[in-house]
Structure formats: structure tokens, C-alpha cells
Design a protein around this motif. Structure first.
Motif, PDB file in Angstrom:
ATOM      1  N   ALA A 186       0.839  -1.203   0.000  1.00 20.54           N
ATOM      2  CA  ALA A 186       0.000   0.000   0.000  1.00 20.54           C
ATOM      3  C   ALA A 186       0.874   1.253   0.000  1.00 20.54           C
ATOM      4  CB  ALA A 186      -0.937  -0.015   1.210  1.00 20.54           C
ATOM      5  N   GLU A 187       1.983   1.216   0.742  1.00 21.77           N
ATOM      6  CA  GLU A 187       2.896   2.374   0.822  1.00 21.77           C
ATOM      7  C   GLU A 187       3.505   2.667  -0.560  1.00 21.77           C
ATOM      8  OE1 GLU A 187       3.790   3.892   3.900  1.00 21.77           O
ATOM      9  OE2 GLU A 187       5.842   4.658   3.643  1.00 21.77           O
ATOM     10  N   ILE A 188       3.931   1.613  -1.236  1.00 20.34           N
ATOM     11  CA  ILE A 188       4.524   1.803  -2.568  1.00 20.34           C
ATOM     12  C   ILE A 188       3.446   2.292  -3.535  1.00 20.34           C
ATOM     13  CG2 ILE A 188       5.781   0.726  -4.469  1.00 20.34           C
ATOM     14  CD1 ILE A 188       6.633  -1.492  -2.407  1.00 20.34           C
ATOM     15  N   GLY A 189       2.284   1.647  -3.481  1.00 17.24           N
ATOM     16  CA  GLY A 189       1.187   1.997  -4.395  1.00 17.24           C
ATOM     17  C   GLY A 189       0.750   3.437  -4.218  1.00 17.24           C
ATOM     18  N   ALA A 190       0.687   3.916  -2.970  1.00 12.52           N
ATOM     19  CA  ALA A 190       0.241   5.289  -2.711  1.00 12.52           C
ATOM     20  C   ALA A 190       1.266   6.296  -3.215  1.00 12.52           C
ATOM     21  CB  ALA A 190      -0.006   5.479  -1.211  1.00 12.52           C
ATOM     22  N   ALA A 191       2.559   5.918  -3.188  1.00 13.44           N
ATOM     23  CA  ALA A 191       3.619   6.839  -3.620  1.00 13.44           C
ATOM     24  C   ALA A 191       3.742   6.894  -5.135  1.00 13.44           C
ATOM     25  CB  ALA A 191       4.948   6.406  -3.005  1.00 13.44           C
ATOM     26  N   GLU A 192       3.187   5.872  -5.791  1.00 18.08           N
ATOM     27  CA  GLU A 192       3.405   5.721  -7.231  1.00 18.08           C
ATOM     28  C   GLU A 192       2.778   6.855  -8.039  1.00 18.08           C
ATOM     29  OE1 GLU A 192       1.999   1.956  -8.709  1.00 18.08           O
ATOM     30  OE2 GLU A 192       3.280   2.087 -10.491  1.00 18.08           O
ATOM     31  N   LYS A 193       1.576   7.291  -7.634  1.00 20.41           N
ATOM     32  CA  LYS A 193       0.831   8.284  -8.431  1.00 20.41           C
ATOM     33  C   LYS A 193       1.646   9.547  -8.669  1.00 20.41           C
ATOM     34  CE  LYS A 193      -3.302   6.557  -6.260  1.00 20.41           C
ATOM     35  NZ  LYS A 193      -2.860   6.205  -4.903  1.00 20.41           N
TER      36      LYS A 193
END
Ligand code: TMO
Length: 313
Positions: A186-193
Motif C-alpha cells: 500500500a505504501e509503494i502503491g500510494a507513492a506511485e501516483k
């Protein structure tokens, strides 16, 4: 009636091949399950293999460090994923006490350490060196971590010693433990945008490498004893001043009594060996395709019959 039953049993026994004389116990083989996907899927896959051989199997969710004590005592029969970085110390301690043994390595090379998705390197081009990461600590500041950078470590039971490493190397980071593996993704996914720089705990083989290109931070190279002897590693007064092994093992372990109680299943366990791509795929079935672990295991077995059937004779 009784006589007939006996006769049938005797006939059945005579028809059995000689090699099958040492029969597996009908007691269930207890397999421990932890909190990352490949281990859960692999455990179910091996459980389903044992069931296909006529064994009974049970699963029990256990702490991933305490499990070595459980294997040693025979409360569980085996452990399918002994990762060197996270569990080498607990495994070695249990080996010394006795009751469990090494059943060989998977054909896999493992690494578990601080990791970042590639967009982080665009913001901090000196990476992957840990000194460069530390010089960029400002990029990782959050409200929670104040003027220090945030590093999201694994769940506490993986004992990654992130806080000790930060102290030992004098880094400007605050270590936060994730509550679950899912919190890391979730941390990586949230930073991706918005391509926000992040640094989190990650490992290989894992599904993540196919989703987010990235790299491990290069810390001082692991040296045996770095977790036991302060003089080992660059800081002469501290433990954990090294990275985890960059080419770690992935072992299988078994209770010493397994061989006699379930000789057939044990012979299969000895042959079992999964590769990096196979392990990454097991995790992907759950973490990307959102299958249930049992379903993912059945799918993997259906797609790879020639691989696992060879382990059962
Ligand atoms: C134990 N792990 C593979 C999650 O680093």
C-alpha cells in the motif's frame, strides 16, 4: 464378516509394493503458515501434494520466529521457507538445541532488505549506496517522522533490526514497522501516483519485482557474526551494522521425528525445490490476482504437474 475383512486386508497388503512397507502415519502432518504470500501458498501446495499421496494435513498460523521452536518440539512437522536474512538466527539457535534439521535448499537465491522503487532514485541519484540514501533523508520526511526520513520496515516478527541498523550507522531515519505485508504494498502503491520517494522493506523472490522496478539499498556487506559480535562490521561498537545477505539461502527444515513418522512425505520433502520465478508466481497469484491461498496452490500444481509429480516417487 470379521474373517472376510481380514482376508481383504491381507490381500491388499500383499498387493502393495515392497517399498511401501514403511507406511506414513495417518496423523495429520501439521504445516505452519506465516504472514507473507509465497510461504502461505507454498505451504498449501506442499500440503496438497502430501494429500495426493494419501496423507492427512493440517495448517496452523504461527509466529515466523517461534516456529523454529515448534518444529524442534514436533508441534509442527516442517518449515518450507527458512529465509537466511529474517530467520537464519532463529534457525541456527534451534539447530544448536536439537530436534530439527536442515532438509536442503530450494534452488533459489534470496535477498531481504531496504528497497525503493526506481522513481526514488530519480530524486536521489546517488542511490543505491546507503550513505547517499542518508544524505537524501530529507526527501523521506513525513509529519510522523519530523525532521528525519521515514523507513517502513516489515512486521515486527520478521526481526529485521531496522532501528538497530539506523543507530549503528548513525542514519537520519525513523523506522516504522508495517502491520502486515499488505501495508508495504500500500505504501509503494500510494507513492506511485505522484512518484513520491519511498524506502520500504522488500525481498526477492516476490511478486513486487514484476510490478515495480526497483533496487535494494547497498549497506555494508553482510559478514557472518554481524548480528552477534560488535567488532564485525564498520561500527566496532554495534551489532546490525551490515546489510542482510545479498545472496541468501532459502531452506527447508523438518522435525527430526518426521522421517520415521511420515517416511513417504519426508522423502518428498527432501526432493522439493522451488525456484525464484516459481516462488514469485505463488505470491503473485495472491497479491495481484487476489486468489485465496488454497486456490493459488491448486492452480500452481495444475500448471506444474511435471515439476511436482517427480518429487512424489
Ligand atoms: C521473510 N520475508 C520473506 C518476508 O522477508
Amino acid at each position: 464378516m470379521k474373517k472376510l475383512t481380514l482376508t481383504l486386508a491381507a490381500t491388499a497388503m500383499m498387493a502393495m509394493p515392497l517399498a511401501a512397507t514403511a507406511k506414513d502415519s495417518s496423523d495429520p502432518i501439521v504445516i505452519p503458515i506465516h504472514n507473507w504470500s509465497s510461504q502461505i501458498v507454498m505451504s498449501h501446495a506442499v500440503g496438497q501434494i502430501f494429500e495426493s499421496m494419501g496423507n492427512a494435513v493440517e495448517f496452523v498460523t504461527t509466529d515466523s520466529q517461534a516456529v523454529y521452536e515448534s518444529v524442534r518440539m514436533g508441534d509442527v512437522a516442517l518449515e518450507l521457507e527458512v529465509w537466511e536474512g529474517a530467520f537464519g538466527a532463529s534457525f541456527r539457535a534451534a539447530l544448536e538445541k536439537g530436534g530439527l534439521h536442515d532438509v536442503g535448499d530450494h534452488n533459489a537465491v534470496t535477498r531481504e532488505d531496504w528497497w525503493y522503487p526506481m522513481w526514488t532514485k530519480d530524486a536521489c541519484p546517488g542511490l543505491p549506496s546507503w550513505e547517499a540514501l542518508n544524505a537524501c533523508a530529507d526527501l523521506f520526511k513525513t509529519a510522523e517522522t519530523g525532521d528525519k526520513g521515514r523507513y517502513l520496515d516489515g512486521p515486527v516478527d520478521w526481526l529485521k533490526h531496522g532501528k538497530e541498523r539506523v543507530d549503528a550507522l548513525g542514519m537520519d531515519f525513523v523506522v516504522v514497522n508495517a502491520g502486515s505485508a499488505a501495508a508495504l504494498w500500500a505504501e509503494i502503491g500510494a507513492a506511485e501516483k505522484d512518484k513520491r520517494p519511498v524506502v520500504v522493506f522488500n525481498w526477492t523472490p516476490n511478486f513486487a519485482e514484476a510490478v515495480w522496478p526497483g533496487e535494494f539499498v547497498e549497506f555494508p556487506e553482510w559478514v557472518d557474526g554481524c548480528d552477534k559480535d560488535p567488532s564485525v562490521g564498520p561500527n566496532p561498537n554495534a551489532l546490525y551494522d551490515c546489510g542482510n545477505p545479498a545472496k541468501g539461502y532459502l531452506k527447508k527444515a523438518a522435525w527430526d521425528g518426521m522421517k520415521d513418522k511420515w517416511p513417504g512425505a519426508y522423502a518428498t520433502l527432501e526432493k522439493i525445490s522451488f525456484t525464484n520465478p516459481q516462488i514469485a508466481e505463488m505470491a503473485k497469484f495472491v497479491d495481484i490476482d487476489e486468489m485465496e491461498p488454497e486456490e493459488a496452490a491448486a492452480e500452481w500444481l495444475a500448471n506444474n504437474e511435471s515439476v511436482w509429480k517427480a518429487w512424489t516417487n
